[in-house]
Design an enzyme around this catalytic site. Sequence first.
Site, PDB file in Angstrom:
ATOM      1  N   LYS A   1       0.938  -1.041  -0.283  1.00 53.70           N
ATOM      2  CA  LYS A   1       0.156   0.532   0.104  1.00 53.70           C
ATOM      3  C   LYS A   1       0.494   1.132  -0.034  1.00 53.70           C
ATOM      4  CE  LYS A   1      -2.431  -1.008   3.766  1.00 53.70           C
ATOM      5  NZ  LYS A   1      -1.283  -2.209   4.245  1.00 53.70           N
TER       6      LYS A   1
ATOM      7  N   ARG B   1      11.904  -5.787   4.398  1.00 54.62           N
ATOM      8  CA  ARG B   1      11.679  -4.490   5.109  1.00 54.62           C
ATOM      9  C   ARG B   1      12.247  -3.296   5.399  1.00 54.62           C
ATOM     10  NH1 ARG B   1       5.568  -2.037   5.287  1.00 54.62           N
ATOM     11  NH2 ARG B   1       5.913  -2.941   7.562  1.00 54.62           N
TER      12      ARG B   1
ATOM     13  N   ARG C   1      11.357  -1.585  10.623  1.00 54.36           N
ATOM     14  CA  ARG C   1      10.092  -0.974  11.971  1.00 54.36           C
ATOM     15  C   ARG C   1      10.460  -1.430  12.676  1.00 54.36           C
ATOM     16  NH1 ARG C   1       5.830   0.751   7.873  1.00 54.36           N
ATOM     17  NH2 ARG C   1       4.171  -0.655   9.822  1.00 54.36           N
TER      18      ARG C   1
ATOM     19  N   ARG D   1      -0.486  -7.546  13.818  1.00 53.17           N
ATOM     20  CA  ARG D   1      -1.730  -6.760  12.771  1.00 53.17           C
ATOM     21  C   ARG D   1      -2.345  -7.715  11.584  1.00 53.17           C
ATOM     22  NH1 ARG D   1       4.252  -4.737  11.305  1.00 53.17           N
ATOM     23  NH2 ARG D   1       2.941  -4.063   9.918  1.00 53.17           N
TER      24      ARG D   1
ATOM     25  N   ARG E   1     -10.006   1.696   8.713  1.00 50.10           N
ATOM     26  CA  ARG E   1      -9.101   0.192   8.188  1.00 50.10           C
ATOM     27  C   ARG E   1     -10.013  -0.161   9.485  1.00 50.10           C
ATOM     28  NH1 ARG E   1      -3.136  -0.975   9.126  1.00 50.10           N
ATOM     29  NH2 ARG E   1      -2.653   0.676   8.610  1.00 50.10           N
TER      30      ARG E   1
HETATM   31  P1  AP5 Z   1       4.527  -1.668   1.467  1.00 46.90           P
HETATM   32  O1  AP5 Z   1       4.707  -0.769   0.664  1.00 46.90           O
HETATM   33  O2  AP5 Z   1       5.833  -0.831   3.397  1.00 46.90           O
HETATM   34  O3  AP5 Z   1       3.336  -2.472   2.432  1.00 46.90           O
HETATM   35  P2  AP5 Z   1       2.150  -1.672   3.102  1.00 46.90           P
HETATM   36  O4  AP5 Z   1       1.233  -2.469   2.599  1.00 46.90           O
HETATM   37  O5  AP5 Z   1       2.288  -0.149   3.201  1.00 46.90           O
HETATM   38  O6  AP5 Z   1       2.216  -2.415   4.631  1.00 46.90           O
HETATM   39  P3  AP5 Z   1       2.527  -1.817   5.929  1.00 46.90           P
HETATM   40  O7  AP5 Z   1       3.246  -2.967   6.847  1.00 46.90           O
HETATM   41  O8  AP5 Z   1       3.350  -0.572   6.233  1.00 46.90           O
HETATM   42  O9  AP5 Z   1       1.089  -1.959   5.814  1.00 46.90           O
HETATM   43  P4  AP5 Z   1       0.698  -1.493   7.663  1.00 46.90           P
HETATM   44  O10 AP5 Z   1      -0.820  -1.490   7.570  1.00 46.90           O
HETATM   45  O11 AP5 Z   1       0.582  -2.514   8.509  1.00 46.90           O
HETATM   46  O12 AP5 Z   1       1.379   0.016   8.770  1.00 46.90           O
HETATM   47  P5  AP5 Z   1       0.897   1.462   8.889  1.00 46.90           P
HETATM   48  O13 AP5 Z   1       2.218   1.679   8.472  1.00 46.90           O
HETATM   49  O14 AP5 Z   1      -0.074   1.505   8.027  1.00 46.90           O
HETATM   50  O15 AP5 Z   1       5.277  -3.289   1.202  1.00 46.90           O
HETATM   51  C1  AP5 Z   1       6.222  -4.172   2.570  1.00 46.90           C
HETATM   52  C2  AP5 Z   1       7.538  -4.440   1.901  1.00 46.90           C
HETATM   53  O16 AP5 Z   1       7.144  -5.092  -0.181  1.00 46.90           O
HETATM   54  C3  AP5 Z   1       8.425  -3.469   1.365  1.00 46.90           C
HETATM   55  O17 AP5 Z   1       9.680  -3.540   1.897  1.00 46.90           O
HETATM   56  C4  AP5 Z   1       8.634  -3.176  -0.577  1.00 46.90           C
HETATM   57  O18 AP5 Z   1       9.823  -3.071  -0.694  1.00 46.90           O
HETATM   58  C5  AP5 Z   1       8.343  -4.709  -0.334  1.00 46.90           C
HETATM   59  N1  AP5 Z   1       6.972  -4.461  -1.790  1.00 46.90           N
HETATM   60  C6  AP5 Z   1       6.086  -3.619  -2.501  1.00 46.90           C
HETATM   61  N2  AP5 Z   1       5.407  -4.215  -3.229  1.00 46.90           N
HETATM   62  C7  AP5 Z   1       6.321  -5.324  -3.850  1.00 46.90           C
HETATM   63  C8  AP5 Z   1       6.025  -5.726  -4.725  1.00 46.90           C
HETATM   64  N3  AP5 Z   1       5.019  -5.737  -5.700  1.00 46.90           N
HETATM   65  N4  AP5 Z   1       7.338  -7.169  -4.813  1.00 46.90           N
HETATM   66  C9  AP5 Z   1       7.840  -7.021  -3.910  1.00 46.90           C
HETATM   67  N5  AP5 Z   1       8.453  -6.714  -2.876  1.00 46.90           N
HETATM   68  C10 AP5 Z   1       6.954  -5.573  -3.056  1.00 46.90           C
HETATM   69  O19 AP5 Z   1       0.593   0.977   9.962  1.00 46.90           O
HETATM   70  C11 AP5 Z   1       1.375   1.287  11.276  1.00 46.90           C
HETATM   71  C12 AP5 Z   1       0.367   0.594  12.627  1.00 46.90           C
HETATM   72  O20 AP5 Z   1       0.093   2.615  12.905  1.00 46.90           O
HETATM   73  C13 AP5 Z   1      -0.303   0.151  12.322  1.00 46.90           C
HETATM   74  O21 AP5 Z   1      -0.268  -1.584  12.824  1.00 46.90           O
HETATM   75  C14 AP5 Z   1      -1.523   0.755  13.604  1.00 46.90           C
HETATM   76  O22 AP5 Z   1      -1.261   0.368  15.131  1.00 46.90           O
HETATM   77  C15 AP5 Z   1      -1.244   2.118  13.321  1.00 46.90           C
HETATM   78  N6  AP5 Z   1      -2.147   3.038  12.406  1.00 46.90           N
HETATM   79  C16 AP5 Z   1      -2.236   3.183  11.248  1.00 46.90           C
HETATM   80  N7  AP5 Z   1      -2.812   3.442  10.503  1.00 46.90           N
HETATM   81  C17 AP5 Z   1      -3.725   2.894  11.279  1.00 46.90           C
HETATM   82  C18 AP5 Z   1      -4.984   3.815  11.414  1.00 46.90           C
HETATM   83  N8  AP5 Z   1      -6.493   3.914  10.040  1.00 46.90           N
HETATM   84  N9  AP5 Z   1      -6.420   3.001  12.886  1.00 46.90           N
HETATM   85  C19 AP5 Z   1      -5.568   2.590  13.762  1.00 46.90           C
HETATM   86  N10 AP5 Z   1      -4.396   3.050  13.395  1.00 46.90           N
HETATM   87  C20 AP5 Z   1      -3.304   2.596  12.582  1.00 46.90           C
END
Ligand code: AP5
Length: 220
Positions: free
Chosen positions: A18, A131, A163, A174, A94
């Site tokens: 994402k 990552r 991270r 998660r 989410r």
């Molecule tokens: P990446 O693009 O980083 O994946 P992502 O889908 O963004 O995954 P996240 O783990 O960041 O999502 P998340 O929801 O856990 O984290 P967030 O920061 O939103 O890609 C992942 C890896 O794969 C990278 O190394 C990339 O290079 C690689 N990759 C990408 N595309 C690829 C491909 N096609 N082929 C191969 N490799 C590839 O949230 C973190 C925390 O914040 C949550 O756990 C929660 O505690 C809090 N939080 C955030 N938003 C909310 C909310 N709305 N409500 C409540 N808590 C929240």
Amino acid sequence: MGSSEPRLVLLGRQGAGKGTQSIRLAEHYGVIHVSTGDMFRTQATQGTAFGLEAKRYMDAGDLVPDEIVVGVIEESMVPGGPLGGGFVLDGFPRTLQQARELDRVIAGDPIDLVIDLDVPREIVFDRIAGRRVCEECQRVYHVNLRPENDWVCDTCGGAVRQRDDDTEDAVERRLELYERETVPIVDYYRARGLLTVVDGVGPGDEVFERLVKVCVEQLT
Ligand code: AP5
């Protein structure tokens, strides 16, 4: 709705790509990329009280409480605010409550398209394990493409690190919360005819092409 400044939401399980693809889509359409996770990490790095509180939830793999998240987004959505035009929302909403609150906040100018970036659970584990993220600008890398342990960001020169919430336990938590709290949103948007599913497996450039294709087809 204007396809030149679309209002998009990207859903998908952790590690689906994402963050990686939202940044590209936002650049492609010249709109803002909004990641609630990036917002929380930036605040945590700066050591603000809000950031340190959010970090406690994040490191455990828990969701930050809805009222905190909605408050942050609502501030950005006021008329004339940064989210008054087009955007790509990444990681928000989410929970069903967040989705409903988002509808309330943007009532007069609704979302154009919700994309569910679909990557199976067994693949996301490998992606998350490798990552690395820039502490300054949040650019995302993968160790398969960079053999070093820690390096300096190509974009801003910031330190690139793993991270704190990319531990096995936190990732398990998660993913469990994703199934329980976020999957119901998929049905919520599908019922309103806003949802499209895009295959997120394959090289990043191919996934991006698929995303642009569905946007072209559906944002008319
Ligand atoms: P990446 O693009 O980083 O994946 P992502 O889908 O963004 O995954 P996240 O783990 O960041 O999502 P998340 O929801 O856990 O984290 P967030 O920061 O939103 O890609 C992942 C890896 O794969 C990278 O190394 C990339 O290079 C690689 N990759 C990408 N595309 C690829 C491909 N096609 N082929 C191969 N490799 C590839 O949230 C973190 C925390 O914040 C949550 O756990 C929660 O505690 C809090 N939080 C955030 N938003 C909310 C909310 N709305 N409500 C409540 N808590 C929240």
